[in-house]
Design an enzyme around this catalytic site. Structure first.
Site, PDB file in Angstrom:
ATOM      1  N   MET A  20       2.710   3.344  -5.422  1.00  0.00           N
ATOM      2  CA  MET A  20       0.628   4.060  -5.905  1.00  0.00           C
ATOM      3  C   MET A  20       0.096   4.584  -4.139  1.00  0.00           C
ATOM      4  O   MET A  20      -0.130   3.058  -3.522  1.00  0.00           O
ATOM      5  CB  MET A  20       0.215   2.544  -6.487  1.00  0.00           C
ATOM      6  CG  MET A  20       0.862   3.353  -7.962  1.00  0.00           C
ATOM      7  SD  MET A  20       0.850   4.232  -9.107  1.00  0.00           S
ATOM      8  CE  MET A  20      -0.763   5.049  -9.144  1.00  0.00           C
ATOM      9  N   MET A  52      -2.364   5.734 -19.702  1.00  0.00           N
ATOM     10  CA  MET A  52      -3.341   4.182 -19.838  1.00  0.00           C
ATOM     11  C   MET A  52      -3.544   3.494 -20.783  1.00  0.00           C
ATOM     12  O   MET A  52      -3.779   4.034 -22.245  1.00  0.00           O
ATOM     13  CB  MET A  52      -4.735   4.696 -19.102  1.00  0.00           C
ATOM     14  CG  MET A  52      -3.802   5.688 -17.769  1.00  0.00           C
ATOM     15  SD  MET A  52      -5.068   6.451 -16.446  1.00  0.00           S
ATOM     16  CE  MET A  52      -3.834   7.342 -15.493  1.00  0.00           C
ATOM     17  N   GLY A  77      -6.636  11.136 -12.353  1.00  0.00           N
ATOM     18  CA  GLY A  77      -6.130  11.708 -10.921  1.00  0.00           C
ATOM     19  C   GLY A  77      -7.064  11.961 -10.175  1.00  0.00           C
ATOM     20  O   GLY A  77      -8.711  11.639 -10.288  1.00  0.00           O
ATOM     21  N   GLY A  78      -7.456  13.201  -9.317  1.00  0.00           N
ATOM     22  CA  GLY A  78      -8.397  13.209  -8.555  1.00  0.00           C
ATOM     23  C   GLY A  78      -8.389  12.369  -6.629  1.00  0.00           C
ATOM     24  O   GLY A  78      -9.659  12.929  -6.858  1.00  0.00           O
ATOM     25  N   SER A 114       1.870  16.081 -12.246  1.00  0.00           N
ATOM     26  CA  SER A 114       1.304  15.150 -13.513  1.00  0.00           C
ATOM     27  C   SER A 114       0.474  15.598 -14.415  1.00  0.00           C
ATOM     28  O   SER A 114      -0.347  16.333 -13.680  1.00  0.00           O
ATOM     29  CB  SER A 114       0.654  13.725 -12.528  1.00  0.00           C
ATOM     30  OG  SER A 114      -0.344  13.004 -13.620  1.00  0.00           O
ATOM     31  N   HIS A 128       5.257   7.542 -17.351  1.00  0.00           N
ATOM     32  CA  HIS A 128       4.467   5.834 -16.043  1.00  0.00           C
ATOM     33  C   HIS A 128       3.562   5.037 -17.003  1.00  0.00           C
ATOM     34  O   HIS A 128       2.289   6.028 -17.765  1.00  0.00           O
ATOM     35  CB  HIS A 128       3.728   7.143 -14.633  1.00  0.00           C
ATOM     36  CG  HIS A 128       3.320   5.693 -14.346  1.00  0.00           C
ATOM     37  ND1 HIS A 128       2.238   6.141 -13.212  1.00  0.00           N
ATOM     38  CD2 HIS A 128       3.134   4.181 -13.726  1.00  0.00           C
ATOM     39  CE1 HIS A 128       1.478   5.601 -12.021  1.00  0.00           C
ATOM     40  NE2 HIS A 128       2.393   4.250 -12.653  1.00  0.00           N
ATOM     41  N   HIS A 139       5.846  14.554 -15.197  1.00  0.00           N
ATOM     42  CA  HIS A 139       5.275  12.827 -15.188  1.00  0.00           C
ATOM     43  C   HIS A 139       4.234  13.116 -15.690  1.00  0.00           C
ATOM     44  O   HIS A 139       3.389  13.174 -16.096  1.00  0.00           O
ATOM     45  CB  HIS A 139       4.909  12.474 -13.142  1.00  0.00           C
ATOM     46  CG  HIS A 139       4.785  11.356 -13.350  1.00  0.00           C
ATOM     47  ND1 HIS A 139       5.222  10.315 -13.323  1.00  0.00           N
ATOM     48  CD2 HIS A 139       3.294  10.744 -13.324  1.00  0.00           C
ATOM     49  CE1 HIS A 139       4.610   9.438 -12.723  1.00  0.00           C
ATOM     50  NE2 HIS A 139       3.450   9.435 -12.734  1.00  0.00           N
ATOM     51  N   MET A 179       0.812   2.598 -17.415  1.00  0.00           N
ATOM     52  CA  MET A 179       0.012   1.830 -17.303  1.00  0.00           C
ATOM     53  C   MET A 179      -0.472   1.156 -17.924  1.00  0.00           C
ATOM     54  O   MET A 179      -1.376   1.393 -18.347  1.00  0.00           O
ATOM     55  CB  MET A 179      -0.754   2.743 -16.188  1.00  0.00           C
ATOM     56  CG  MET A 179      -0.287   3.167 -14.714  1.00  0.00           C
ATOM     57  SD  MET A 179      -1.485   4.727 -14.708  1.00  0.00           S
ATOM     58  CE  MET A 179      -0.366   6.334 -15.020  1.00  0.00           C
ATOM     59  N   ASP A 188       3.351   8.548  -5.437  1.00  0.00           N
ATOM     60  CA  ASP A 188       2.653   8.689  -6.808  1.00  0.00           C
ATOM     61  C   ASP A 188       0.760   8.980  -6.669  1.00  0.00           C
ATOM     62  O   ASP A 188      -0.141   7.522  -6.455  1.00  0.00           O
ATOM     63  CB  ASP A 188       2.358   8.413  -8.106  1.00  0.00           C
ATOM     64  CG  ASP A 188       1.852   8.422  -9.483  1.00  0.00           C
ATOM     65  OD1 ASP A 188       1.203   9.765  -9.195  1.00  0.00           O
ATOM     66  OD2 ASP A 188       1.699   8.355 -10.512  1.00  0.00           O
ATOM     67  N   GLY A 205      -3.075  11.681  -5.059  1.00  0.00           N
ATOM     68  CA  GLY A 205      -3.524  12.467  -3.722  1.00  0.00           C
ATOM     69  C   GLY A 205      -2.758  13.651  -3.259  1.00  0.00           C
ATOM     70  O   GLY A 205      -2.769  13.123  -1.719  1.00  0.00           O
ATOM     71  N   ASP A 228       1.948  10.129 -18.116  1.00  0.00           N
ATOM     72  CA  ASP A 228       0.812   8.957 -17.981  1.00  0.00           C
ATOM     73  C   ASP A 228       0.155   8.408 -18.731  1.00  0.00           C
ATOM     74  O   ASP A 228      -0.968   9.317 -19.400  1.00  0.00           O
ATOM     75  CB  ASP A 228      -0.180   9.371 -16.588  1.00  0.00           C
ATOM     76  CG  ASP A 228       0.305   9.685 -15.238  1.00  0.00           C
ATOM     77  OD1 ASP A 228       0.831   8.999 -14.212  1.00  0.00           O
ATOM     78  OD2 ASP A 228       0.147  10.718 -14.167  1.00  0.00           O
ATOM     79  N   GLY A 271      -1.276  15.944  -9.654  1.00  0.00           N
ATOM     80  CA  GLY A 271      -1.408  16.197  -9.825  1.00  0.00           C
ATOM     81  C   GLY A 271      -2.818  17.704  -9.926  1.00  0.00           C
ATOM     82  O   GLY A 271      -2.414  18.617 -10.214  1.00  0.00           O
ATOM     83  N   SER A 272      -3.839  16.806  -9.621  1.00  0.00           N
ATOM     84  CA  SER A 272      -4.762  18.161  -9.105  1.00  0.00           C
ATOM     85  C   SER A 272      -4.254  19.281  -7.880  1.00  0.00           C
ATOM     86  O   SER A 272      -4.893  20.029  -8.005  1.00  0.00           O
ATOM     87  CB  SER A 272      -5.563  17.223  -8.552  1.00  0.00           C
ATOM     88  OG  SER A 272      -6.144  15.911  -9.368  1.00  0.00           O
TER      89      SER A 272
END
Ligand code: DX5
Ligand code: ZN
Length: 216
Positions: A136, A36, A143-144, A7, A65, A32, A67, A174, A176, A34, A196-197
């Site tokens: 999800m 928003m 993220g994170g 991500s 993705h 990926h 959102m 998706d 964590g 994201d 991601g993170s």
């Protein structure tokens, strides 16, 4: 072997050229992306011009993705920007079946995401029309965050539902996702890992992608 979809939300936005180059050279399967809108989720990320530039910088699959509220209004725009897969949220679509048809008719692969509070059964009547489902594993928007353990059970249930269709519908997870929890998710039936993170904050993102890819 599972598919890895880093991500870019967690990447260095000031140097997206370098990020794309690193991912192109890595074993990552999908990008990926994201999006928003500050309405469906309490955050705003990036939008169409950024996706257009990323599209030009990679030949890998762009997994977008959304959102956002009313995704049907912008579906053609995301096609034009270069999306290969378009993910809409179950929670934002009043006419989900027609949204899926619209995505497919524009030549993209349709996918539906469900939030942590949405039962997997809600996708039963739409499942066979999908390329993949996105479960999800955190609340969308940031993220994170920490992985929600109950998600594992949802992946198992979704896998059972998919087996009954006798179709190849992928399960993407998706939020964590780390090297530590990925094995259990794959065991439960996840096919695509978004991270991601855990990738971009690691010392060597390319190596982290390689290690994620190696998890059986
Ligand atoms: C959250 C996004 C995720 C997020 C994952 O709303 O959909 O794709 O970027 O980031 P990590 O892996 O840091 O949880
Ligand atoms: Zn995402």
């Amino acid at each position: 072997m599972s598919l890895i979809a880093p991500s870019l939300l967690a990447s260095d936005f000031l140097h997206l050229d370098r990020v794309c180059k690193m991912l192109n050279e890595s074993e990552a399967d999908w990008f990926h992306l994201d999006v928003m809108d500050g309405r469906f989720v309490p955050n705003i990320s990036f939008g169409i011009p950024v996706i257009e530039h990323i599209r030009k910088a990679t030949k890998k699959i762009c997994d977008v993705h959304l959102m956002i509220e009313e995704p049907e209004k912008l579906t053609p725009v995301f096609k034009k920007a270069g999306a290969d897969i378009l993910i809409v949220h179950f929670e934002t679509c009043k006419n989900l079946h027609s949204n899926i048809q619209q995505i497919r008719s524009l030549g993209m692969k349709p996918a539906v995401a469900i939030n942590p509070h949405t039962p997997v059964e809600f996708l039963q009547d739409i499942l066979e029309d999908l390329y993949h489902v996105l479960i999800m594993t955190v609340n969308p928007g940031f993220g994170g965050q920490s992985f929600i353990p109950h998600s594992l059970e949802k992946v198992r249930e979704m896998k059972k539902m998919i087996r009954k269709t006798r179709k190849e519908i992928l399960i993407e997870v998706d939020g964590g996702i780390t090297l530590e929890n990925a094995p259990a998710l794959i065991q439960a039936g996840a096919d695509v890992l978004v991270a991601g993170s855990s990738i971009f904050q690691s010392k060597d993102p390319k190596e982290t992608i390689r290690l994620l890819k190696r998890i059986a």
